[in-house]
Scaffold this active site. Structure first.
Site, short mmCIF file in Angstrom:
data_model
loop_
_atom_site.label_atom_id
_atom_site.label_comp_id
_atom_site.label_asym_id
_atom_site.label_seq_id
_atom_site.Cartn_x
_atom_site.Cartn_y
_atom_site.Cartn_z
N LYS A 81 12.64 41.73 -59.69
CA LYS A 81 11.23 41.78 -60.09
C LYS A 81 11.14 41.35 -61.54
O LYS A 81 12.03 41.64 -62.34
CB LYS A 81 10.71 43.22 -59.95
CG LYS A 81 9.21 43.32 -59.92
CD LYS A 81 8.67 43.22 -58.52
CE LYS A 81 7.15 43.22 -58.52
NZ LYS A 81 6.60 43.23 -57.16
N GLY A 178 -8.85 52.41 -48.45
CA GLY A 178 -8.81 51.06 -49.03
C GLY A 178 -8.94 50.00 -47.95
O GLY A 178 -8.07 49.87 -47.09
N VAL A 179 -10.04 49.26 -47.99
CA VAL A 179 -10.26 48.25 -46.95
C VAL A 179 -10.31 46.86 -47.56
O VAL A 179 -11.23 46.08 -47.33
CB VAL A 179 -11.51 48.55 -46.08
CG1 VAL A 179 -11.24 49.75 -45.19
CG2 VAL A 179 -12.74 48.77 -46.94
N GLY A 180 -9.29 46.55 -48.37
CA GLY A 180 -9.14 45.21 -48.92
C GLY A 180 -8.41 44.33 -47.94
O GLY A 180 -8.61 44.42 -46.72
N VAL A 182 -5.25 44.22 -46.89
CA VAL A 182 -4.40 44.88 -45.89
C VAL A 182 -5.21 45.87 -45.04
O VAL A 182 -5.21 45.80 -43.80
CB VAL A 182 -3.21 45.61 -46.57
CG1 VAL A 182 -2.39 46.38 -45.56
CG2 VAL A 182 -2.33 44.60 -47.31
P1 NAD Z 1 -6.73 44.65 -52.20
O1 NAD Z 1 -6.97 44.64 -53.64
O2 NAD Z 1 -7.12 43.49 -51.36
O3 NAD Z 1 -7.42 45.93 -51.54
C1 NAD Z 1 -7.28 47.23 -52.05
C2 NAD Z 1 -8.57 47.96 -51.75
O4 NAD Z 1 -8.40 49.33 -52.09
C3 NAD Z 1 -9.78 47.44 -52.53
O5 NAD Z 1 -10.87 47.25 -51.64
C4 NAD Z 1 -10.05 48.56 -53.54
O6 NAD Z 1 -11.41 48.66 -53.88
C5 NAD Z 1 -9.56 49.76 -52.78
N1 NAD Z 1 -9.22 50.92 -53.59
C6 NAD Z 1 -8.65 50.96 -54.82
N2 NAD Z 1 -8.48 52.24 -55.22
C7 NAD Z 1 -8.93 53.03 -54.20
C8 NAD Z 1 -9.02 54.42 -54.00
N3 NAD Z 1 -8.60 55.29 -54.92
N4 NAD Z 1 -9.55 54.87 -52.83
C9 NAD Z 1 -9.98 54.02 -51.89
N5 NAD Z 1 -9.93 52.67 -52.04
C10 NAD Z 1 -9.41 52.18 -53.17
O7 NAD Z 1 -5.15 44.96 -52.05
P2 NAD Z 1 -4.25 44.72 -50.77
O8 NAD Z 1 -3.59 43.41 -50.89
O9 NAD Z 1 -5.02 45.08 -49.54
O10 NAD Z 1 -3.11 45.80 -51.01
C11 NAD Z 1 -3.34 47.18 -50.73
C12 NAD Z 1 -2.05 47.96 -50.97
O11 NAD Z 1 -1.01 47.43 -50.16
C13 NAD Z 1 -1.51 47.91 -52.40
O12 NAD Z 1 -0.87 49.14 -52.67
C14 NAD Z 1 -0.47 46.82 -52.35
O13 NAD Z 1 0.51 47.00 -53.34
C15 NAD Z 1 0.10 47.06 -50.98
N6 NAD Z 1 0.76 45.91 -50.38
C16 NAD Z 1 0.06 44.75 -50.19
C17 NAD Z 1 0.68 43.66 -49.60
C18 NAD Z 1 -0.06 42.38 -49.33
O14 NAD Z 1 0.50 41.54 -48.63
N7 NAD Z 1 -1.28 42.21 -49.82
C19 NAD Z 1 2.04 43.75 -49.23
C20 NAD Z 1 2.73 44.94 -49.43
C21 NAD Z 1 2.07 46.02 -50.01
#
Ligand code: NAD
Length: 343
Positions: A81, A178-180, A182
């Site tokens: 990293k 969290g509904v981003g 993932v």
């Molecule tokens: P993203 O930014 O697209 O979505 C995250 C969502 O969580 C956002 O909608 C945000 O508003 C919401 N959020 C933030 N804090 C919050 C809280 N306290 N309560 C409720 N909702 C909250 O991110 P992502 O890409 O969907 O990733 C989500 C998680 O998965 C992260 O921890 C990331 O490290 C992990 N992850 C992602 C990937 C990937 O491929 N994107 C891979 C491995 C791990």
């Protein structure tokens, strides 16, 4: 400041490279935890840290995490990293990025970088003009989120099977934090299989809109961990499983995509003591890195799918070993990963 070997997170890193480029102001750390299975792969984080020790600690922790994640995903990649120490304004001049790319290049492929917090797709493209050791570029499969979401969905299904014996997701209640990228993708997979959804996001409108679209309900972000459901799926922040939050859970399993869900570690035992099944985060959320490394691994779409399809079987093997040994799933996964990387 303690010598690097004495830092609690050092964990016998093969190498920790520190870069300080006077001409551009670049300050960066590239931590290489293990190259036992292949070149150390993991993203570059661009972040403003309170002090340089915090940056080194972050790099070490994240790098070891990548070793475990890549090994358990069956990839021929080690773990590493990079962190670039941003100033408080997050100024990111191009010549500094170029200097970072030269730093990556100077390691001759020992470390392969990818996108992480604070780095944009355009930043990664610019790095790739200086060094070939960049993975997951937009023309190489793009956004890892949908791949992660599919792996998490398969992992949630496996968790349901493990706790109830059910193959069918109809009516299974999943609470998603969290509904981003993932969590939103996961919600769509689950809705298509007839699951009952409760969604939450700090962007409350986002959760409400998706719930309305998929036929679920939404709750305020601070209420999601108290929802009575079959599965709690953390898909937002790390370190959300604390002594207090684990005590408040009203679910049979925790299975979600967020990284580093256990705040300090012992929460894995607390979950087990409460009879709550845990899907180790770096096992269930590996879909993204599987796709990011597709070019490094020379994997086509069918191979990517095959590897993501292997996630539920891996989780089931962890849970079976946990059931037979009394170790927690997190401990079993760590042991398996350490064995794979020859430790
Ligand atoms: P993203 O930014 O697209 O979505 C995250 C969502 O969580 C956002 O909608 C945000 O508003 C919401 N959020 C933030 N804090 C919050 C809280 N306290 N309560 C409720 N909702 C909250 O991110 P992502 O890409 O969907 O990733 C989500 C998680 O998965 C992260 O921890 C990331 O490290 C992990 N992850 C992602 C990937 C990937 O491929 N994107 C891979 C491995 C791990």
């Amino acid at each position: 400041m303690a010598a690097i070997w004495d830092l609690p997170d050092f964990d016998s890193h093969e190498a920790v490279h520190v870069f300080d480029d006077l001409a551009t102001g670049l300050k960066a750390v590239i931590a290489v935890h293990s190259t036992h299975l292949g070149p150390a792969a993991g993203g570059t984080r661009f972040w403003h840290y309170g002090n340089s020790q915090a940056a080194i600690t972050d790099a070490l922790r994240l790098s070891r995490g990548m070793s475990y994640k890549n090994a358990m995903a069956g990839l021929s990649a080690g773990g590493g990293k990079a962190v670039i120490l941003a100033d408080s304004q997050h100024t990111k001049p191009q010549d500094m990025l170029n200097a970072f790319a030269r730093a990556v290049d100077s390691l001759g492929g020992q470390y392969i970088t990818a996108q992480d917090v604070g780095m944009s797709e355009a930043d990664m493209v610019s790095l790739s003009k200086v060094t070939p050791h960049v993975a997951g570029l937009p023309d190489q499969g793009g956004d890892p989120g949908p791949y992660t979401a599919r792996g998490v969905f398969l992992g949630v299904q496996a968790a349901v099977k493990h706790v109830s014996g059910a193959d069918d997701m109809t009516g299974v209640h999943v609470a998603i934090q969290g509904v981003g990228s993932v969590g939103g993708g996961l919600a769509r997979y689950l809705a298509a299989q007839g699951a009952k959804l409760t969604l939450a996001d700090v962007d409350a409108q986002r959760a409400a809109d998706l719930a309305a679209e998929l036929g679920g309900s939404s709750v305020p972000a601070d209420a999601i961990m108290g929802v009575e459901a079959d599965i709690f799926s953390p898909c937002a922040l790390g370190a959300i499983l604390t002594e207090a939050s684990v005590a408040a859970l009203k679910v049979r399993a925790v299975a979600g995509g967020a990284n580093n869900q256990l705040a300090t570690g012992p929460e894995g035992q607390m979950l087990a003591d409460r009879g709550i099944l845990y899907a180790p985060d770096y096992v269930i959320n590996a879909g993204g890195i599987i796709n990011v490394l597709r070019h490094v691994e020379n994997a086509d779409d069918a191979e990517i799918n095959r590897r993501i399809d292997a996630i539920p079987g891996r989780l089931s093997a962890i849970w079976a070993q946990s059931d037979s040994t009394g170790m927690t799933p997190a401990e079993v996964a760590d042991n398996m990963a350490q064995k794979l990387i020859g430790r």
